[in-house]
Scaffold this motif. Structure first.
Motif, PDB file in Angstrom:
ATOM      1  N   MET A 177       0.106  13.869 -11.863  1.00 13.98           N
ATOM      2  CA  MET A 177       0.613  12.502 -11.825  1.00 13.98           C
ATOM      3  C   MET A 177      -0.453  11.578 -11.246  1.00 13.98           C
ATOM      4  N   ARG A 178      -0.688  10.467 -11.911  1.00 13.72           N
ATOM      5  CA  ARG A 178      -1.652   9.463 -11.450  1.00 13.72           C
ATOM      6  C   ARG A 178      -0.874   8.326 -10.784  1.00 13.72           C
ATOM      7  N   VAL A 179      -1.188   8.043  -9.529  1.00 13.10           N
ATOM      8  CA  VAL A 179      -0.396   7.109  -8.735  1.00 13.10           C
ATOM      9  C   VAL A 179      -1.294   6.012  -8.157  1.00 13.10           C
ATOM     10  N   LEU A 180      -0.843   4.767  -8.285  1.00 14.13           N
ATOM     11  CA  LEU A 180      -1.498   3.628  -7.640  1.00 14.13           C
ATOM     12  C   LEU A 180      -0.679   3.243  -6.418  1.00 14.13           C
ATOM     13  N   VAL A 181      -1.286   3.316  -5.241  1.00 12.48           N
ATOM     14  CA  VAL A 181      -0.618   2.981  -3.982  1.00 12.48           C
ATOM     15  C   VAL A 181      -1.162   1.642  -3.500  1.00 12.48           C
ATOM     16  N   CYS A 182      -0.317   0.623  -3.523  1.00 11.54           N
ATOM     17  CA  CYS A 182      -0.808  -0.735  -3.228  1.00 11.54           C
ATOM     18  C   CYS A 182       0.202  -1.544  -2.414  1.00 11.54           C
ATOM     19  N   PRO A 183       0.493  -1.134  -1.187  1.00 19.31           N
ATOM     20  CA  PRO A 183       1.398  -1.913  -0.340  1.00 19.31           C
ATOM     21  C   PRO A 183       0.674  -3.042   0.373  1.00 19.31           C
ATOM     22  N   THR A 184       1.444  -3.963   0.895  1.00 18.41           N
ATOM     23  CA  THR A 184       0.914  -4.961   1.817  1.00 18.41           C
ATOM     24  C   THR A 184       1.352  -4.578   3.222  1.00 18.41           C
ATOM     25  N   ALA A 185       0.908  -5.311   4.224  1.00 17.61           N
ATOM     26  CA  ALA A 185       1.234  -4.970   5.608  1.00 17.61           C
ATOM     27  C   ALA A 185       2.729  -5.105   5.862  1.00 17.61           C
ATOM     28  N   PHE A 186       3.248  -4.268   6.743  1.00 17.20           N
ATOM     29  CA  PHE A 186       4.608  -4.423   7.259  1.00 17.20           C
ATOM     30  C   PHE A 186       4.481  -5.314   8.491  1.00 17.20           C
ATOM     31  N   LYS A 187       4.892  -6.566   8.347  1.00 13.95           N
ATOM     32  CA  LYS A 187       4.624  -7.603   9.347  1.00 13.95           C
ATOM     33  C   LYS A 187       5.023  -7.153  10.754  1.00 13.95           C
ATOM     34  N   ARG A 223      -9.330 -10.150  -7.386  1.00  9.19           N
ATOM     35  CA  ARG A 223     -10.503  -9.801  -6.581  1.00  9.19           C
ATOM     36  C   ARG A 223     -10.623  -8.282  -6.379  1.00  9.19           C
ATOM     37  N   VAL A 224      -9.487  -7.592  -6.208  1.00 14.57           N
ATOM     38  CA  VAL A 224      -9.554  -6.157  -5.919  1.00 14.57           C
ATOM     39  C   VAL A 224      -9.465  -5.290  -7.169  1.00 14.57           C
ATOM     40  N   GLY A 225      -9.372  -5.904  -8.355  1.00  9.71           N
ATOM     41  CA  GLY A 225      -9.363  -5.136  -9.590  1.00  9.71           C
ATOM     42  C   GLY A 225      -8.049  -4.447  -9.890  1.00  9.71           C
ATOM     43  N   PHE A 226      -6.944  -5.130  -9.577  1.00  4.84           N
ATOM     44  CA  PHE A 226      -5.626  -4.514  -9.734  1.00  4.84           C
ATOM     45  C   PHE A 226      -5.309  -4.144 -11.178  1.00  4.84           C
ATOM     46  N   GLU A 227      -5.582  -5.025 -12.124  1.00  2.41           N
ATOM     47  CA  GLU A 227      -5.202  -4.766 -13.521  1.00  2.41           C
ATOM     48  C   GLU A 227      -5.873  -3.498 -14.054  1.00  2.41           C
ATOM     49  N   GLU A 228      -7.132  -3.317 -13.740  1.00  2.00           N
ATOM     50  CA  GLU A 228      -7.831  -2.118 -14.195  1.00  2.00           C
ATOM     51  C   GLU A 228      -7.215  -0.865 -13.580  1.00  2.00           C
ATOM     52  N   ALA A 229      -6.899  -0.944 -12.287  1.00  2.00           N
ATOM     53  CA  ALA A 229      -6.297   0.206 -11.620  1.00  2.00           C
ATOM     54  C   ALA A 229      -4.922   0.522 -12.206  1.00  2.00           C
ATOM     55  N   LEU A 230      -4.134  -0.516 -12.486  1.00  2.00           N
ATOM     56  CA  LEU A 230      -2.794  -0.317 -13.035  1.00  2.00           C
ATOM     57  C   LEU A 230      -2.836   0.349 -14.404  1.00  2.00           C
ATOM     58  N   SER A 231      -3.866   0.053 -15.181  1.00  2.00           N
ATOM     59  CA  SER A 231      -3.956   0.586 -16.545  1.00  2.00           C
ATOM     60  C   SER A 231      -4.207   2.094 -16.587  1.00  2.00           C
ATOM     61  N   LYS A 232      -4.503   2.690 -15.428  1.00  2.00           N
ATOM     62  CA  LYS A 232      -4.900   4.100 -15.412  1.00  2.00           C
ATOM     63  C   LYS A 232      -3.874   5.008 -14.734  1.00  2.00           C
ATOM     64  N   VAL A 233      -2.651   4.499 -14.444  1.00  2.00           N
ATOM     65  CA  VAL A 233      -1.719   5.300 -13.654  1.00  2.00           C
ATOM     66  C   VAL A 233      -0.383   5.484 -14.361  1.00  2.00           C
ATOM     67  N   ASP A 234       0.385   6.447 -13.845  1.00  2.00           N
ATOM     68  CA  ASP A 234       1.718   6.749 -14.361  1.00  2.00           C
ATOM     69  C   ASP A 234       2.814   6.212 -13.444  1.00  2.00           C
ATOM     70  N   LEU A 235       2.455   5.885 -12.202  1.00  2.00           N
ATOM     71  CA  LEU A 235       3.429   5.416 -11.216  1.00  2.00           C
ATOM     72  C   LEU A 235       2.743   4.463 -10.255  1.00  2.00           C
ATOM     73  N   LEU A 236       3.460   3.412  -9.877  1.00  2.00           N
ATOM     74  CA  LEU A 236       2.969   2.461  -8.879  1.00  2.00           C
ATOM     75  C   LEU A 236       3.902   2.514  -7.672  1.00  2.00           C
ATOM     76  N   ILE A 237       3.323   2.529  -6.480  1.00  2.00           N
ATOM     77  CA  ILE A 237       4.120   2.462  -5.252  1.00  2.00           C
ATOM     78  C   ILE A 237       3.606   1.295  -4.419  1.00  2.00           C
ATOM     79  N   THR A 238       4.493   0.377  -4.098  1.00  2.00           N
ATOM     80  CA  THR A 238       4.135  -0.763  -3.272  1.00  2.00           C
ATOM     81  C   THR A 238       5.181  -0.916  -2.175  1.00  2.00           C
ATOM     82  N   GLY A 239       4.997  -1.874  -1.294  1.00  2.00           N
ATOM     83  CA  GLY A 239       5.959  -2.075  -0.223  1.00  2.00           C
ATOM     84  C   GLY A 239       5.575  -3.215   0.684  1.00  2.00           C
ATOM     85  N   GLU A 240       6.555  -3.670   1.462  1.00  2.00           N
ATOM     86  CA  GLU A 240       6.338  -4.690   2.486  1.00  2.00           C
ATOM     87  C   GLU A 240       7.382  -4.472   3.571  1.00  2.00           C
TER      88      GLU A 240
END
Length: 355
Positions: free
Chosen positions: A1-11, A272-289
């Motif tokens: 499984m290819r996973v993109l992990v891209c959360p933001t800070a938990f304030k 700036r961080v190249g999100f679209e390219e990273a998203l194109s290569k994965v099967d699952l995305l995990i994010t959070g706040e």
């Protein structure tokens, strides 16, 4: 499984980098053979330096500036080149700098943000990126303006005291010689809120900064008054511009007092961080706040990430400390029922969701 992990800070709890590491641990616990792309993000608030440093590297410098209540605090700048610096304005005026019992946006101000900008200019920056978000202030950037020679006067011609509460008595803005930017300034807003009104800085975000109902009325009146004076005294019409209300109106102040280009933080950071390219290569995305609520759809980066994942049919998992607002269709959401999450809690939530 290819996973993109891209959360933001938990304030006020976990940095984007720490959340990313905890999520990765959860993925590997549930699916040890996974291929993981780490991409901590920020929409301009806390975590911006982590996000840019993760993708580009750079050198961190520290500076002593005034905090939101006038105390001395340590603020950082990330130098991605000898002439480009990135700062988080929350380092100088952030809510996390003010103990809960002392939170008072009527008096807190953004002067330290101006001092941080000046420090970067003096070190040779020709392009400064200011991340707006996570502030404990609702002063419309007037503290920042004071650093750059602007004076905020009452009807009697006397200088108004710092903070958002005094702006209701603002009669005129005058400029005196001060440090001049003369450089490219980009202000990235974490929300698209206008300066004042029902969706503005005071009414929408004042309560989380310690403002009660009476204070919110005063603060909103002050921001509306500031918008009028920016227009009439400085020729800057910014009140209704999306993002003007970011960081307690600091978005408007950056435009008026620094000549900044005000942009949507989510779009700027993801490009700036190249999100679209990273998203194109994965099967699952995990994010959070930290908290998913009614404000999450007002330009916040987590919402934009989930929208983009859905547009290309990538399944998404949302991990939050608390979830009180509706989540986008097709998103699996797990939360901590309002509890402060430790890294181990995040790891467990992810592992259970994927297991």
């Amino acid at each position: 499984m290819r996973v993109l992990v891209c959360p933001t800070a938990f304030k006020e709890s976990l940095s984007a980098t720490r959340v990313t590491a905890a999520v990765v641990d959860g993925v590997l616990r549930a699916a040890p053979d996974s291929s993981i792309c780490r991409l901590p993000v920020s929409d301009g608030g806390p975590g911006l330096l982590d996000a840019i440093a993760e993708s580009e590297g750079g050198q961190i410098r520290t500076h002593r500036v005034r905090g939101p209540l006038g105390e001395s605090v340590s603020a950082r700048s990330l130098w991605v080149s000898p002439t480009e610096a990135v700062i988080e304005t929350a380092d100088a005026c952030g809510l996390h700098l003010v103990p809960t019992a002392s939170r008072d946006p009527m008096t807190a101000d953004t002067r330290g943000v101006g001092e941080l900008v000046v420090a970067c200019l003096e070190l040779g920056a020709t392009h400064i990126v200011l991340g707006l978000g996570g502030s404990g202030t609702v002063d419309g950037g007037s503290g920042l303006g004071r650093t750059f020679g602007y004076r905020f006067l009452g009807a009697d011609g006397a200088e108004l005291p710092p903070g958002g509460g005094a702006l209701a008595c603002l009669a005129r803005i005058e400029a005196e010689p001060g440090p001049s930017a003369g450089h490219v300034i980009t202000a990235i807003a974490d929300v698209r809120a206008p300066l004042s009104g029902p969706q503005g800085a005071a009414r929408r975000f004042g309560p989380q900064k310690g403002a009660d109902a009476a204070a919110i009325e005063v603060l909103d009146t002050g921001l509306a008054r500031l918008g009028e004076r920016l227009r009439d005294d400085l020729g800057c019409e910014v009140s209704h511009r999306p993002g003007a209300g970011a960081a307690g109106g600091l978005g408007a102040g950056c435009v008026a007092f620094l000549g900044a280009d005000l942009v949507a933080g989510s779009e700027w950071v993801l490009e700036r961080v190249g999100f679209e390219e990273a998203l194109s290569k994965v099967d699952l995305l995990i994010t959070g706040e930290g908290a998913w609520d009614a404000t999450s759809g007002l330009g916040k980066i987590t919402w934009e990430i989930l929208r983009r994942a859905r547009s290309v049919d990538v399944p998404a998992l949302l991990v939050c400390g608390t979830i009180t607002g509706p989540t986008p269709p097709g998103v699996t959401a797990v939360g901590g029922d309002g509890e402060w999450l430790e890294p181990g809690d995040v790891t467990r939530l992810v592992a259970d969701a994927l297991g």
